[in-house]
Design a protein around this motif. Structure first.
Motif, mmCIF file in Angstrom:
data_model
loop_
_atom_site.group_PDB
_atom_site.id
_atom_site.type_symbol
_atom_site.label_atom_id
_atom_site.label_comp_id
_atom_site.label_asym_id
_atom_site.label_seq_id
_atom_site.Cartn_x
_atom_site.Cartn_y
_atom_site.Cartn_z
ATOM 1 N N ALA A 251 0.809 -1.214 0.000
ATOM 2 C CA ALA A 251 0.000 0.000 0.000
ATOM 3 C C ALA A 251 0.842 1.263 0.000
ATOM 4 N N ARG A 252 0.389 2.247 -0.765
ATOM 5 C CA ARG A 252 0.920 3.600 -0.722
ATOM 6 C C ARG A 252 -0.242 4.488 -0.286
ATOM 7 N N THR A 253 -0.164 5.100 0.868
ATOM 8 C CA THR A 253 -1.322 5.763 1.459
ATOM 9 C C THR A 253 -1.246 7.277 1.323
ATOM 10 N N ALA A 254 -2.437 7.888 1.310
ATOM 11 C CA ALA A 254 -2.552 9.344 1.266
ATOM 12 C C ALA A 254 -3.838 9.742 1.966
ATOM 13 N N GLY A 255 -3.826 10.886 2.643
ATOM 14 C CA GLY A 255 -5.006 11.386 3.323
ATOM 15 C C GLY A 255 -6.005 11.985 2.354
ATOM 16 N N HIS A 256 -7.207 12.185 2.852
ATOM 17 C CA HIS A 256 -8.266 12.801 2.048
ATOM 18 C C HIS A 256 -7.833 14.194 1.593
ATOM 19 N N GLY A 257 -7.925 14.443 0.298
ATOM 20 C CA GLY A 257 -7.567 15.743 -0.250
ATOM 21 C C GLY A 257 -6.084 15.960 -0.478
ATOM 22 N N GLU A 258 -5.260 14.940 -0.184
ATOM 23 C CA GLU A 258 -3.817 15.057 -0.371
ATOM 24 C C GLU A 258 -3.400 14.448 -1.711
ATOM 25 N N TRP A 259 -2.459 15.098 -2.386
ATOM 26 C CA TRP A 259 -1.907 14.537 -3.616
ATOM 27 C C TRP A 259 -0.919 13.428 -3.268
ATOM 28 N N PHE A 260 -0.968 12.351 -4.072
ATOM 29 C CA PHE A 260 0.032 11.295 -3.939
ATOM 30 C C PHE A 260 0.600 11.012 -5.322
ATOM 31 N N GLU A 261 1.927 10.906 -5.396
ATOM 32 C CA GLU A 261 2.582 10.620 -6.669
ATOM 33 C C GLU A 261 3.051 9.170 -6.681
ATOM 34 N N LEU A 262 2.442 8.382 -7.531
ATOM 35 C CA LEU A 262 2.776 6.964 -7.644
ATOM 36 C C LEU A 262 3.878 6.764 -8.675
ATOM 37 N N HIS A 263 4.923 6.040 -8.276
ATOM 38 C CA HIS A 263 5.990 5.631 -9.183
ATOM 39 C C HIS A 263 5.937 4.106 -9.278
ATOM 40 N N ASP A 264 5.733 3.617 -10.483
ATOM 41 C CA ASP A 264 5.552 2.180 -10.687
ATOM 42 C C ASP A 264 6.104 1.831 -12.064
ATOM 43 N N GLU A 265 6.004 0.563 -12.421
ATOM 44 C CA GLU A 265 6.421 0.106 -13.747
ATOM 45 C C GLU A 265 5.285 -0.677 -14.405
ATOM 46 N N TYR A 266 5.306 -0.718 -15.722
ATOM 47 C CA TYR A 266 4.387 -1.589 -16.451
ATOM 48 C C TYR A 266 5.133 -2.176 -17.642
ATOM 49 N N THR A 267 4.699 -3.341 -18.044
ATOM 50 C CA THR A 267 5.323 -4.040 -19.176
ATOM 51 C C THR A 267 4.280 -4.257 -20.257
ATOM 52 N N ASP A 268 4.602 -3.870 -21.481
ATOM 53 C CA ASP A 268 3.703 -4.103 -22.606
ATOM 54 C C ASP A 268 4.486 -4.709 -23.759
ATOM 55 N N GLY A 269 3.938 -4.612 -24.957
ATOM 56 C CA GLY A 269 4.566 -5.238 -26.113
ATOM 57 C C GLY A 269 5.876 -4.609 -26.534
ATOM 58 N N LYS A 270 6.231 -3.481 -25.949
ATOM 59 C CA LYS A 270 7.483 -2.806 -26.293
ATOM 60 C C LYS A 270 8.487 -2.790 -25.150
ATOM 61 N N GLY A 271 8.203 -3.535 -24.079
ATOM 62 C CA GLY A 271 9.157 -3.617 -22.984
ATOM 63 C C GLY A 271 8.607 -3.083 -21.674
ATOM 64 N N THR A 272 9.510 -2.734 -20.768
ATOM 65 C CA THR A 272 9.149 -2.242 -19.439
ATOM 66 C C THR A 272 9.365 -0.733 -19.370
ATOM 67 N N HIS A 273 8.379 -0.042 -18.800
ATOM 68 C CA HIS A 273 8.411 1.416 -18.768
ATOM 69 C C HIS A 273 8.039 1.915 -17.369
ATOM 70 N N GLU A 274 8.387 3.159 -17.098
ATOM 71 C CA GLU A 274 8.030 3.776 -15.820
ATOM 72 C C GLU A 274 6.638 4.390 -15.915
ATOM 73 N N ARG A 275 5.889 4.245 -14.828
ATOM 74 C CA ARG A 275 4.581 4.889 -14.743
ATOM 75 C C ARG A 275 4.618 5.884 -13.574
ATOM 76 N N VAL A 276 4.363 7.141 -13.867
ATOM 77 C CA VAL A 276 4.308 8.183 -12.846
ATOM 78 C C VAL A 276 2.965 8.893 -12.998
ATOM 79 N N VAL A 277 2.148 8.826 -11.951
ATOM 80 C CA VAL A 277 0.840 9.470 -11.988
ATOM 81 C C VAL A 277 0.529 10.036 -10.614
ATOM 82 N N ARG A 278 -0.020 11.235 -10.584
ATOM 83 C CA ARG A 278 -0.439 11.863 -9.334
ATOM 84 C C ARG A 278 -1.944 11.728 -9.188
ATOM 85 N N VAL A 279 -2.390 11.445 -7.968
ATOM 86 C CA VAL A 279 -3.816 11.233 -7.732
ATOM 87 C C VAL A 279 -4.224 11.879 -6.414
ATOM 88 N N ARG A 280 -5.458 12.374 -6.373
ATOM 89 C CA ARG A 280 -6.001 12.998 -5.161
ATOM 90 C C ARG A 280 -7.473 12.629 -5.045
#
Length: 211
Positions: free
Chosen positions: A45-74
């Protein structure tokens, strides 16, 4: 030829999920069973409080290889929809249940594939209520195919490798760098929702506090 291209495009969601299913099948048949089961659930788990921005750093693999995923969510808010609001968004709720609308703000590079996300609500007892993708002809603003990207501008899909060559180009406008979504999740009347869960690749997920 155009009919074949249309078939690939109509089935792109299912095709995009094939690499994930293949990886899971291969992992299950390998000797690294413990590793497979670690990655098969939500327990990082990566946790964030109500109304707080959280920046997720993750990876995903598709037909072209492995890539970084960076997305902010609130998490902006959650709200129980009234009968009038349910009629407006065209969501049916069975007896003994209620519909909770989740308002999320997100930010990401427009070229980052994000549509294959999952969303759920979790109550005080740890019970999880997943967002249910609509069936054919049931897509609405409250029940989009993907709960985390705009329905009209979802952005690119993950690569399917050589199959990309036979898919029709997506002529929709690019996804904006920041946007808001409002998917609806149906839960029992007596469920006390504590968290909104959002994830792309298990076991990593973002847990956003409701209160």
């Amino acid at each position: 030829m155009s009919g074949r291209r249309d078939w690939w495009r109509r089935n792109r969601w299912a095709l995009a999920a094939l690499p994930v299913a293949l990886v899971a099948a291969l992992a299950a048949s390998s000797d690294r069973v413990a590793t497979y089961y670690w990655h098969a659930g939500l327990h990082d788990a990566r946790t964030a409080g109500h109304g707080e921005w959280f920046e997720l750093h993750d990876e995903y693999t598709d037909g072209k290889g492995t890539h970084e995923r960076v997305v902010r969510v609130r998490l902006d808010r959650t709200a129980v929809l009234t009968p009038a609001a349910l009629r407006q968004v065209r969501v049916e709720v069975p007896s003994g249940a209620r519909a909770v609308q989740v308002t999320l703000s997100l930010e990401a590079d427009p070229d980052l594939p994000l549509a294959l996300c999952r969303l759920a609500l979790r109550d005080a007892d740890g019970t999880r209520y997943d967002y249910q993708r609509p069936g054919a002809g049931e897509v609405t603003t409250a029940r989009p195919m993907s709960p985390c990207v705009p329905g009209d501008t979802p952005g690119p899909s993950e690569s399917l490798g050589r199959l990309d060559e036979v898919l029709s180009a997506d002529e929709r406008d690019p996804r904006p760098r920041s946007w808001t979504v409002e998917p609806v999740v149906v839960v029992p009347d007596d469920a006390r929702v504590d968290e909104v869960l959002l994830w792309w690749r298990e076991p990593v997920y973002v847990a956003l506090d409701v209160d």
